[in-house]
Design an enzyme around this catalytic site. Sequence first.
Site, PDB file in Angstrom:
ATOM      1  N   ALA A 183      -0.745   0.559  -5.501  1.00  0.00           N
ATOM      2  CA  ALA A 183       0.107   0.825  -4.320  1.00  0.00           C
ATOM      3  C   ALA A 183      -0.655   0.489  -3.049  1.00  0.00           C
ATOM      4  CB  ALA A 183       0.559   2.284  -4.325  1.00  0.00           C
ATOM      5  N   ILE A 273      -3.955  -5.337  -7.722  1.00  0.00           N
ATOM      6  CA  ILE A 273      -5.033  -4.335  -7.628  1.00  0.00           C
ATOM      7  C   ILE A 273      -6.177  -4.846  -6.747  1.00  0.00           C
ATOM      8  CG2 ILE A 273      -4.479  -3.286  -9.866  1.00  0.00           C
ATOM      9  CD1 ILE A 273      -7.075  -4.847 -10.864  1.00  0.00           C
ATOM     10  N   HIS A 446      10.934   0.701  29.728  1.00  0.00           N
ATOM     11  CA  HIS A 446      11.890   1.596  29.070  1.00  0.00           C
ATOM     12  C   HIS A 446      13.205   0.851  28.864  1.00  0.00           C
ATOM     13  CE1 HIS A 446      14.133   5.204  28.093  1.00  0.00           C
ATOM     14  NE2 HIS A 446      15.072   4.788  28.922  1.00  0.00           N
TER      15      HIS A 446
HETATM   16  P1  NAD Z   1      -5.320  -3.459  -2.089  1.00  0.00           P
HETATM   17  O1  NAD Z   1      -6.778  -3.267  -2.158  1.00  0.00           O
HETATM   18  O2  NAD Z   1      -4.611  -3.314  -0.802  1.00  0.00           O
HETATM   19  O3  NAD Z   1      -4.595  -2.448  -3.103  1.00  0.00           O
HETATM   20  C1  NAD Z   1      -4.911  -2.401  -4.461  1.00  0.00           C
HETATM   21  C2  NAD Z   1      -4.523  -1.043  -5.002  1.00  0.00           C
HETATM   22  O4  NAD Z   1      -4.615  -1.069  -6.417  1.00  0.00           O
HETATM   23  C3  NAD Z   1      -5.428   0.082  -4.525  1.00  0.00           C
HETATM   24  O5  NAD Z   1      -4.638   1.118  -4.014  1.00  0.00           O
HETATM   25  C4  NAD Z   1      -6.196   0.491  -5.773  1.00  0.00           C
HETATM   26  O6  NAD Z   1      -6.534   1.863  -5.789  1.00  0.00           O
HETATM   27  C5  NAD Z   1      -5.184   0.167  -6.852  1.00  0.00           C
HETATM   28  N1  NAD Z   1      -5.762  -0.059  -8.189  1.00  0.00           N
HETATM   29  C6  NAD Z   1      -6.904  -0.708  -8.507  1.00  0.00           C
HETATM   30  N2  NAD Z   1      -7.062  -0.739  -9.856  1.00  0.00           N
HETATM   31  C7  NAD Z   1      -5.981  -0.093 -10.385  1.00  0.00           C
HETATM   32  C8  NAD Z   1      -5.561   0.195 -11.717  1.00  0.00           C
HETATM   33  N3  NAD Z   1      -6.274  -0.190 -12.773  1.00  0.00           N
HETATM   34  N4  NAD Z   1      -4.403   0.851 -11.894  1.00  0.00           N
HETATM   35  C9  NAD Z   1      -3.658   1.259 -10.829  1.00  0.00           C
HETATM   36  N5  NAD Z   1      -4.016   1.003  -9.556  1.00  0.00           N
HETATM   37  C10 NAD Z   1      -5.151   0.328  -9.327  1.00  0.00           C
HETATM   38  O7  NAD Z   1      -5.075  -4.898  -2.740  1.00  0.00           O
HETATM   39  P2  NAD Z   1      -3.778  -5.823  -2.769  1.00  0.00           P
HETATM   40  O8  NAD Z   1      -2.570  -5.062  -2.416  1.00  0.00           O
HETATM   41  O9  NAD Z   1      -3.853  -6.549  -4.061  1.00  0.00           O
HETATM   42  O10 NAD Z   1      -4.088  -6.841  -1.585  1.00  0.00           O
HETATM   43  C11 NAD Z   1      -5.255  -7.679  -1.633  1.00  0.00           C
HETATM   44  C12 NAD Z   1      -5.722  -8.051  -0.271  1.00  0.00           C
HETATM   45  O11 NAD Z   1      -4.813  -8.912   0.367  1.00  0.00           O
HETATM   46  C13 NAD Z   1      -5.911  -6.834   0.599  1.00  0.00           C
HETATM   47  O12 NAD Z   1      -7.269  -6.743   0.911  1.00  0.00           O
HETATM   48  C14 NAD Z   1      -5.127  -7.089   1.830  1.00  0.00           C
HETATM   49  O13 NAD Z   1      -5.919  -6.940   2.982  1.00  0.00           O
HETATM   50  C15 NAD Z   1      -4.653  -8.531   1.725  1.00  0.00           C
HETATM   51  N6  NAD Z   1      -3.223  -8.536   2.095  1.00  0.00           N
HETATM   52  C16 NAD Z   1      -2.888  -8.246   3.377  1.00  0.00           C
HETATM   53  C17 NAD Z   1      -1.563  -8.163   3.733  1.00  0.00           C
HETATM   54  C18 NAD Z   1      -1.215  -7.821   5.140  1.00  0.00           C
HETATM   55  O14 NAD Z   1      -2.076  -7.898   5.994  1.00  0.00           O
HETATM   56  N7  NAD Z   1       0.031  -7.462   5.426  1.00  0.00           N
HETATM   57  C19 NAD Z   1      -0.568  -8.379   2.803  1.00  0.00           C
HETATM   58  C20 NAD Z   1      -0.939  -8.659   1.503  1.00  0.00           C
HETATM   59  C21 NAD Z   1      -2.278  -8.742   1.163  1.00  0.00           C
END
Ligand code: NAD
Length: 467
Positions: A183, A273, A446
Amino acid sequence: MADQNYDYDVLVIGAGPGGYVAAIRAAQLGLKTACAEGRETLGGTCLNVGCIPSKALLHASEYFDAAANGTMKELGIDVTPKLNLDQMHAQRRDAVEGLTKGVAFLFKKNKVDWLNGYAKFKDAHTVEVGGETKTAKNIIIATGSAVTPLPGVEVDNDNHVVVDSTGALELPKVPKKMVVIGAGVIGLELGSVWRRLGAEVTCVEFLDQVLPGMDGDIRKEANKIFTKQGIEFKLSTKVTGVTVKGKKATLTLEPAAGGDEETMEADCVLVSIGRRPNTDGLGLDAIGLETNKRGQIETDHDFRTKVDGVWAIGDVVPGPMLAHKAEDEGIACAENIAGQTGIVNHAVIPSVVYTWPEIAGVGLTEEEAKETGEVKSFKFPMMANSRAKTNHEPDGFVKVIADAETDRVLGVWCIASVAGTMIAEAAVAMEFGATSEDIAYTCHAHPTHAEAMKEAAMGVTGKPIHV
Ligand code: NAD
Ligand code: FAD
């Protein structure tokens, strides 16, 4: 005019937002520049399979949701939406094509040579790319990142059942039941897209809360809002495996702390993840450059690696994996190579989650700020902001966190329909070392959502008007 000993003054490896921006700035500064890219189009993850296509689907699905969930009706517009997913995908592909071609145009205009192929170091000033050998006085590594795999879960984007973010952008039909693993930002953005279009979405998260790294209040509020929208969260839970039979997946889950296993069925599983730096096949051993424990290339403040003449920027170096961070590092790195002073203030990098409402933050979370000393903070609810209330957008808040003694703003966090736009004000204020009083006494138009930022700042000194 390049140094006589080399083909180029600067050769950039990777044409994502870090690499292509670095190449253009280097060329603008009069350096003879090339950029090697393994993909067929320029723009990297961001333009091809990241920021841009995901926002194209988020934008379109937001309209669909507003029509389907009754928001339009509240505004006096009676419509029954009919999904044309092919057209939604077509406008996404159009956006990507237009922007990636735009980068090719900018390369031509700025006389950056585009080298097709994956580059590999032969030595610190020489790479092999597309069957040719090219030399450069300076080489910038901007190879970005790729999806982190989950052991026991095999992604097959072509089968559309177990997909990563790239596959989740290309689903040919709306899955009935989608399980998102993680998430984080990608899970919530792409989970939102398919939830809005009709999928039943469950998010399985290892930690006890969504959106790691964000302010604690934001994480709780986000959980509440997405739950209300219909996303189900299974927190403190890990996925231990996924098996696929035809077009159905069965997931096995376990409490994160250990315990009884359970299973869950899905038509589509999104693995999100995290992402990891791209250094495989780059030949770092040929130049004696090692990665750190997280697979990243370490640099100094000027983006120099330990190897003379080799620089690195973007997702492949430590820091948040964000396109605008990569771009700013690209500009600063090129300016440093040209003998100028290129600086990125890593303490002020905004981040935005493009859900509905949007979630944005810059600077320290309240939890981090408290570790530095005494702080004061105030949360102004969007419900009390006249524009948000009038637009039927009551969810969320703006939170300003300041140093208790100096009043200097340490962090700003918001959940609001246009939080991504609002956060720019906070970033500028923090870049100029503003106090909460500086924001509070700045006149805001505003009726705008931005007034909530002013009121939150007024609240820090105990003087909000509208709550
Ligand atoms: P993330 O690090 O945001 O989230 C990954 C999540 O997966 C974490 O909450 C973690 O605890 C969980 N997780 C890890 N292993 C797990 C498991 N085995 N089972 C269940 N949950 C698990 O990574 P993401 O969403 O894949 O995004 C990757 C990168 O891409 C991020 O660093 C983000 O900065 C970048 N990104 C940015 C944007 C934006 O700026 N709007 C949008 C998409 C991606
Ligand atoms: P990349 O964009 O990954 O580009 C690196 C390029 O280098 C790639 O094109 C790759 O093919 C090429 N390459 C790799 N190795 C070699 C080699 N040896 N030779 C030649 N070329 C090579 N960030 C945001 O700020 N906002 C968002 O809204 C956002 N949304 C996202 C949504 C999704 C679904 C994903 C996956 C990511 C998102 N991101 C977002 C993150 C953003 O895409 C990255 O932070 C950004 O692209 C990093 O830029 P970069 O230049 O470092 O690397």
